[in-house]
Design a protein around this motif. Sequence first.
Motif, PDB file in Angstrom:
ATOM      1  N   LYS A  41       0.817  -1.209   0.000  1.00 52.75           N
ATOM      2  CA  LYS A  41       0.000   0.000   0.000  1.00 52.75           C
ATOM      3  C   LYS A  41       0.855   1.265   0.000  1.00 52.75           C
ATOM      4  N   ASN A  42       2.176   1.064   0.117  1.00 44.80           N
ATOM      5  CA  ASN A  42       3.136   2.179   0.138  1.00 44.80           C
ATOM      6  C   ASN A  42       2.883   3.117   1.315  1.00 44.80           C
ATOM      7  N   GLU A  43       2.541   2.520   2.443  1.00 44.44           N
ATOM      8  CA  GLU A  43       2.391   3.290   3.677  1.00 44.44           C
ATOM      9  C   GLU A  43       3.772   3.462   4.299  1.00 44.44           C
ATOM     10  N   ILE A  44       4.388   4.585   4.020  1.00 41.30           N
ATOM     11  CA  ILE A  44       5.783   4.811   4.382  1.00 41.30           C
ATOM     12  C   ILE A  44       5.902   5.442   5.762  1.00 41.30           C
ATOM     13  N   ILE A  85       2.548   2.125 -10.957  1.00 42.18           N
ATOM     14  CA  ILE A  85       1.651   3.173 -11.458  1.00 42.18           C
ATOM     15  C   ILE A  85       0.582   3.480 -10.418  1.00 42.18           C
ATOM     16  N   LYS A  86       0.093   2.421  -9.765  1.00 44.53           N
ATOM     17  CA  LYS A  86      -0.988   2.588  -8.796  1.00 44.53           C
ATOM     18  C   LYS A  86      -0.834   1.549  -7.684  1.00 44.53           C
ATOM     19  N   TYR A  87      -0.832   2.025  -6.437  1.00 42.94           N
ATOM     20  CA  TYR A  87      -0.751   1.123  -5.291  1.00 42.94           C
ATOM     21  C   TYR A  87      -2.150   0.664  -4.872  1.00 42.94           C
ATOM     22  N   PRO A  88      -2.298  -0.575  -4.429  1.00 39.41           N
ATOM     23  CA  PRO A  88      -3.613  -1.059  -3.991  1.00 39.41           C
ATOM     24  C   PRO A  88      -3.979  -0.509  -2.612  1.00 39.41           C
ATOM     25  N   GLU A  89      -5.241  -0.214  -2.409  1.00 44.01           N
ATOM     26  CA  GLU A  89      -5.710   0.236  -1.102  1.00 44.01           C
ATOM     27  C   GLU A  89      -6.008  -0.959  -0.200  1.00 44.01           C
ATOM     28  N   LYS A  90      -6.497  -2.043  -0.807  1.00 43.29           N
ATOM     29  CA  LYS A  90      -6.795  -3.257  -0.057  1.00 43.29           C
ATOM     30  C   LYS A  90      -6.266  -4.460  -0.842  1.00 43.29           C
ATOM     31  N   PRO A  91      -4.959  -4.705  -0.768  1.00 48.26           N
ATOM     32  CA  PRO A  91      -4.384  -5.795  -1.560  1.00 48.26           C
ATOM     33  C   PRO A  91      -4.947  -7.163  -1.176  1.00 48.26           C
ATOM     34  N   ILE A  95      -3.232 -21.716  -7.259  1.00 46.98           N
ATOM     35  CA  ILE A  95      -3.667 -23.116  -7.247  1.00 46.98           C
ATOM     36  C   ILE A  95      -5.170 -23.184  -7.029  1.00 46.98           C
ATOM     37  N   LYS A  96      -5.669 -22.390  -6.068  1.00 45.23           N
ATOM     38  CA  LYS A  96      -7.115 -22.366  -5.821  1.00 45.23           C
ATOM     39  C   LYS A  96      -7.864 -21.634  -6.928  1.00 45.23           C
ATOM     40  N   THR A  97      -7.197 -20.629  -7.515  1.00 42.40           N
ATOM     41  CA  THR A  97      -7.769 -19.899  -8.655  1.00 42.40           C
ATOM     42  C   THR A  97      -6.804 -20.088  -9.820  1.00 42.40           C
ATOM     43  N   PRO A  98      -6.908 -21.216 -10.535  1.00 39.95           N
ATOM     44  CA  PRO A  98      -5.876 -21.604 -11.497  1.00 39.95           C
ATOM     45  C   PRO A  98      -5.786 -20.755 -12.762  1.00 39.95           C
ATOM     46  N   SER A  99      -6.700 -19.817 -12.934  1.00 34.98           N
ATOM     47  CA  SER A  99      -6.631 -18.947 -14.103  1.00 34.98           C
ATOM     48  C   SER A  99      -7.026 -17.535 -13.676  1.00 34.98           C
ATOM     49  N   TYR A 100      -6.175 -16.573 -13.992  1.00 33.67           N
ATOM     50  CA  TYR A 100      -6.433 -15.180 -13.593  1.00 33.67           C
ATOM     51  C   TYR A 100      -6.021 -14.254 -14.725  1.00 33.67           C
ATOM     52  N   LYS A 101      -6.804 -13.189 -14.920  1.00 35.61           N
ATOM     53  CA  LYS A 101      -6.480 -12.188 -15.928  1.00 35.61           C
ATOM     54  C   LYS A 101      -6.629 -10.804 -15.305  1.00 35.61           C
ATOM     55  N   GLY A 102      -5.659  -9.933 -15.542  1.00 31.99           N
ATOM     56  CA  GLY A 102      -5.748  -8.585 -14.996  1.00 31.99           C
ATOM     57  C   GLY A 102      -4.740  -7.658 -15.647  1.00 31.99           C
ATOM     58  N   VAL A 103      -4.921  -6.363 -15.407  1.00 29.58           N
ATOM     59  CA  VAL A 103      -4.021  -5.341 -15.936  1.00 29.58           C
ATOM     60  C   VAL A 103      -2.914  -5.082 -14.909  1.00 29.58           C
ATOM     61  N   LEU A 104      -1.672  -5.255 -15.321  1.00 29.62           N
ATOM     62  CA  LEU A 104      -0.529  -5.061 -14.433  1.00 29.62           C
ATOM     63  C   LEU A 104      -0.284  -3.566 -14.238  1.00 29.62           C
ATOM     64  N   VAL A 105      -0.312  -3.099 -12.975  1.00 28.16           N
ATOM     65  CA  VAL A 105      -0.108  -1.669 -12.710  1.00 28.16           C
ATOM     66  C   VAL A 105       1.091  -1.403 -11.804  1.00 28.16           C
ATOM     67  N   GLU A 131      -4.612  -4.062 -11.416  1.00 25.85           N
ATOM     68  CA  GLU A 131      -5.528  -2.934 -11.317  1.00 25.85           C
ATOM     69  C   GLU A 131      -6.688  -3.196 -10.360  1.00 25.85           C
ATOM     70  N   ASP A 132      -7.134  -4.457 -10.261  1.00 26.22           N
ATOM     71  CA  ASP A 132      -8.271  -4.782  -9.393  1.00 26.22           C
ATOM     72  C   ASP A 132      -7.836  -5.035  -7.950  1.00 26.22           C
ATOM     73  N   GLN A 133      -6.574  -4.672  -7.621  1.00 31.49           N
ATOM     74  CA  GLN A 133      -5.985  -4.787  -6.287  1.00 31.49           C
ATOM     75  C   GLN A 133      -5.545  -6.205  -5.936  1.00 31.49           C
ATOM     76  N   THR A 134      -5.636  -7.116  -6.903  1.00 29.10           N
ATOM     77  CA  THR A 134      -5.050  -8.437  -6.730  1.00 29.10           C
ATOM     78  C   THR A 134      -3.532  -8.309  -6.768  1.00 29.10           C
ATOM     79  N   VAL A 135      -2.855  -9.054  -5.907  1.00 24.33           N
ATOM     80  CA  VAL A 135      -1.388  -9.073  -5.908  1.00 24.33           C
ATOM     81  C   VAL A 135      -0.920 -10.524  -5.960  1.00 24.33           C
ATOM     82  N   PHE A 136       0.201 -10.744  -6.631  1.00 29.81           N
ATOM     83  CA  PHE A 136       0.717 -12.108  -6.803  1.00 29.81           C
ATOM     84  C   PHE A 136       2.190 -12.124  -6.430  1.00 29.81           C
TER      85      PHE A 136
END
Length: 291
Positions: free
Chosen positions: A199-202, A240-246, A252-262, A272-277
Amino acid sequence: MKIRKFVLFDMETKIALKSKTINSKTYYMKYQGVLKKMMTENATEIQYYLDMRADFLNMNQLLNKEISLSFVSYECLNCYSDKEIYRQGYCKSCFFDAPNAGDWIMRPELSTAHLDKEDRDLAYEKSVQLQPHIVYLANSGNVKVGVTRETQVPTRWIDQGAHEAIEIVAVPNRYLAGITEVALKKHVGDKTNWRKMLKNEIEEVSLVEWRERLKEYIPEEAASYFIENSTVTNLNFPVIKYPEKPKSLNIIKTPSYKGVLVGIKGQYLIFEDQTVFNVRSNEGLVVSLEL
């Protein structure tokens, strides 16, 4: 394996090189490989690279692009079997038997190579433990103490997502670094708060002042290795954008994921949807990546 490094000049060029058009439809290339921690290069903005067997991807150039991740199988980083990964990229048998997964990896104070005493493989343990090591302070949202081999500066700090770090002592072996860390963590944290980091809480602090404050707690065996004039290293992550609620992706539990890398910070891909890997915590998983 010979690694072929290529640079993506722009996404249009990349697609032109790695896609095929059949019946007026464009099919984009998939890359497949076993996950290992991303390699990094400290520059004005940290550069990240992902080894996908035949291709070496510059992840920075995928920012603001949609990517798909899919779980394929397992591959132990030590024995290369398809057994289920247990910890740190190893199957269960390798985790308990392989010399590069000994307890001293996570707990450097348990190192014994300086005593000529074997844990699992003395030759290997000497090659790693009897190297110069650094005890440092890093700020990744909170101040923490840590240990790394001298050759891993600043890579270790980048992997932890620290925006600043400073060296405290430089010792000749892992054991001395370990006992120093044990002594200092009674007075400062030794864990990274991954949510706070992402969240970049410095936390605005002076690492120089922290170093001076901790000096008196350095064990006698390592006191002479204190670095009097070390300076703070600052690190700039490609976000580009930090997640507010990562929210962490379990591939493995969600074997397929699609998202915009920010963003990329530490060893995390931020979407972009606040998912982190966390790439590193998924070492040993074979995945496909589609652009």
